[in-house]
Write a protein that holds these residues in place. Structure first.
Motif, PDB file in Angstrom:
ATOM      1  N   PHE A  96      -4.212   6.778  -0.792  1.00  0.00           N
ATOM      2  CA  PHE A  96      -5.568   6.760   0.064  1.00  0.00           C
ATOM      3  C   PHE A  96      -5.787   8.297   0.253  1.00  0.00           C
ATOM      4  O   PHE A  96      -4.933   9.143   0.158  1.00  0.00           O
ATOM      5  N   MET A 121      -1.133  -1.408  -6.870  1.00  0.00           N
ATOM      6  CA  MET A 121      -1.396  -0.619  -5.479  1.00  0.00           C
ATOM      7  C   MET A 121      -2.313  -1.489  -4.688  1.00  0.00           C
ATOM      8  O   MET A 121      -3.334  -2.111  -4.976  1.00  0.00           O
ATOM      9  N   ARG A 122      -1.843  -1.997  -3.563  1.00  0.00           N
ATOM     10  CA  ARG A 122      -2.560  -2.492  -2.591  1.00  0.00           C
ATOM     11  C   ARG A 122      -3.654  -1.912  -1.931  1.00  0.00           C
ATOM     12  O   ARG A 122      -3.674  -0.649  -1.614  1.00  0.00           O
ATOM     13  N   GLU A 123      -4.670  -2.666  -1.493  1.00  0.00           N
ATOM     14  CA  GLU A 123      -6.044  -1.918  -0.709  1.00  0.00           C
ATOM     15  C   GLU A 123      -5.901  -2.031   0.747  1.00  0.00           C
ATOM     16  O   GLU A 123      -6.559  -1.167   1.267  1.00  0.00           O
ATOM     17  N   THR A 124      -4.907  -2.923   1.225  1.00  0.00           N
ATOM     18  CA  THR A 124      -4.877  -2.991   2.876  1.00  0.00           C
ATOM     19  C   THR A 124      -3.284  -2.738   3.157  1.00  0.00           C
ATOM     20  O   THR A 124      -2.554  -3.383   2.420  1.00  0.00           O
ATOM     21  N   ILE A 125      -3.140  -2.072   4.222  1.00  0.00           N
ATOM     22  CA  ILE A 125      -1.593  -2.014   4.551  1.00  0.00           C
ATOM     23  C   ILE A 125      -1.204  -3.391   5.277  1.00  0.00           C
ATOM     24  O   ILE A 125      -1.935  -3.964   6.141  1.00  0.00           O
ATOM     25  N   ASP A 130       3.004   2.320  -3.151  1.00  0.00           N
ATOM     26  CA  ASP A 130       2.226   1.005  -2.750  1.00  0.00           C
ATOM     27  C   ASP A 130       0.953   1.159  -2.394  1.00  0.00           C
ATOM     28  O   ASP A 130       0.227   0.231  -2.525  1.00  0.00           O
ATOM     29  N   TYR A 131       0.729   2.389  -1.718  1.00  0.00           N
ATOM     30  CA  TYR A 131      -0.578   2.684  -1.243  1.00  0.00           C
ATOM     31  C   TYR A 131      -1.015   3.985  -1.391  1.00  0.00           C
ATOM     32  O   TYR A 131      -0.148   4.978  -1.295  1.00  0.00           O
ATOM     33  N   LEU A 178       3.492   4.944   1.114  1.00  0.00           N
ATOM     34  CA  LEU A 178       2.261   5.386   1.094  1.00  0.00           C
ATOM     35  C   LEU A 178       1.921   6.972   0.941  1.00  0.00           C
ATOM     36  O   LEU A 178       2.758   7.646   1.500  1.00  0.00           O
ATOM     37  N   LYS A 233       8.135   0.770   1.716  1.00  0.00           N
ATOM     38  CA  LYS A 233       6.974   0.766   0.947  1.00  0.00           C
ATOM     39  C   LYS A 233       6.485   2.198   1.006  1.00  0.00           C
ATOM     40  O   LYS A 233       6.780   2.817   1.865  1.00  0.00           O
TER      41      LYS A 233
END
Length: 377
Positions: A64, A1-5, A61-62, A42, A40
């Protein structure tokens, strides 16, 4: 999982209040990911009980928390994310996020929604809430009652009776079942009662029966697995051990009860049940997910507080669910089902047929996305 879009990503955003709503939205999310691989995903949560359990979920992928609902936060969110499609699950209504999507002409779907007459949308003072409904491109609802209520306030064109995507999810789990070796070893040759998502009230109603039936096996999965609750369960259930201690405890013949001290196993544990008990029905918030047990063709017993949950009502009506008022009724019901093979088989088959009769909600929503070209490869 990525931290930043990544600003170049084409994003589908799904928002879920908590873990239950995530499981509801998950079948659609995974279908979108497989059918539209260039997008992707979110995933956002409101509740820690959803985020903390699923923050490492590989299907998104994200992942939050959704920032609090304000004009500034919503504007910043959309400026960064720029979603191509938004999916809200069941009953999430965040005014600034919804109105922001409408202003930016972003397709917005509400899935597995359920509406009740007592909600503000249908009351004289509900104009603010009704304005939020106008932000949705389409509403996919669980039942005809919701359709009727929405019709009374002018929603006739952009509403579809699609059912509840949770049915698709529990069927998927059951059909890809993965055994739990230590539980299989514990259960061998015995009738097994699995009590899932129990609260203290449930355990107090169950304890006498469990402690007096040494020939049966019991699996208790508390809703809360804090140290205090686990100790409470170990004290209530006299011949019990924690699941994590199974390999280092007394020989299995000296215990008849496992207390589950982890999260994420319950949907598989019901497979081992002869009869399932689902907790929550003695508390104000009501019964937990009865479908996780019914999908395996098990009679499902729960307490009297279930009127807020359409699937629990329908499961009783179908014959696969049984609501009890107290511990005495619970014991009588368990004994009857264990002794009367014909009645047991009838209840078990009714539970299985009920769940499979509701399959297909996810495909209806996916078809809408295709037909209206909300996403394109």
């Amino acid at each position: 999982m990525r931290e930043t879009i990544n600003v170049s990503d084409k994003i589908v955003w799904m928002h879920c209040s908590s873990l239950g709503e995530f499981e509801q939205g998950r079948p659609l999310l995974e279908k979108i990911k497989s059918h539209f691989p260039s997008y992707k995903i979110l995933l956002t949560f409101f509740s820690p009980s959803g985020y903390e359990v699923r923050k490492d979920y590989a299907g998104a992928d994200y992942i939050f928390y959704l920032p609090s609902d304000s004009k500034k936060n919503a504007a910043q969110f959309y400026d960064i994310v720029k979603p191509q499609l938004i999916v809200f699950v069941k009953y999430e209504f965040w005014y600034y996020y919804l109105s922001g999507a409408k202003r930016r002409n972003i397709p917005l779907l509400l899935i597995s929604a359920i509406f009740r007459k007592s909600q503000p949308f249908f009351l004289n003072y509900g104009s603010f809430h009704r304005s939020m409904l106008t932000c949705f491109t389409h509403l996919f609802v669980q039942n005809n009652q919701s359709i009727g209520l929405l019709n009374t306030i002018g929603y006739t064109e952009n509403v579809t009776l699609s059912g509840d995507t949770r049915f698709d999810r529990v069927i998927e789990i059951a059909e890809s079942f993965q055994p739990i070796a230590s539980v299989e070893n514990f259960c061998q040759g015995s009738n097994v009662i699995v009590a899932g998502s129990t609260w203290s009230e449930d355990d107090r109603e169950l304890a006498h029966y469990v402690n007096s039936k040494s020939a049966l096996k019991f699996i208790i999965a508390p809703h809360d697995i804090s140290k205090e609750r686990l100790q409470e369960c170990l004290k209530l259930y006299k011949n019990s051990t924690l699941f994590s201690a199974l390999n280092s405890t007394l020989p299995p013949t000296k215990i008849n009860t496992i207390i589950i001290d982890n999260i994420g196993m319950l949907s598989r544990l019901y497979k081992y049940a002869t009869i399932a008990y689902v907790g929550g029905g003695f508390g104000a918030d009501g019964v937990h997910n009865v479908l996780e047990a019914a999908v395996y063709g098990k009679p499902v017993i729960y307490g009297p507080e279930y009127s807020k949950f359409n699937e629990a009502i329908e499961l009783v009506e179908s014959g696969g669910g049984i609501s009890i008022k107290n511990g005495l009724e619970l014991e009588t019901t368990l004994d009857t089902l264990l002794k009367n093979n014909e009645k047991y088989a009838e209840k078990a088959q009714s539970a299985l047929q009920y769940v499979y009769s509701k399959k297909g909600s996810t495909e209806k929503i996916l078809q809408f996305i295709y037909e209206n070209r909300l996403l394109t490869n």
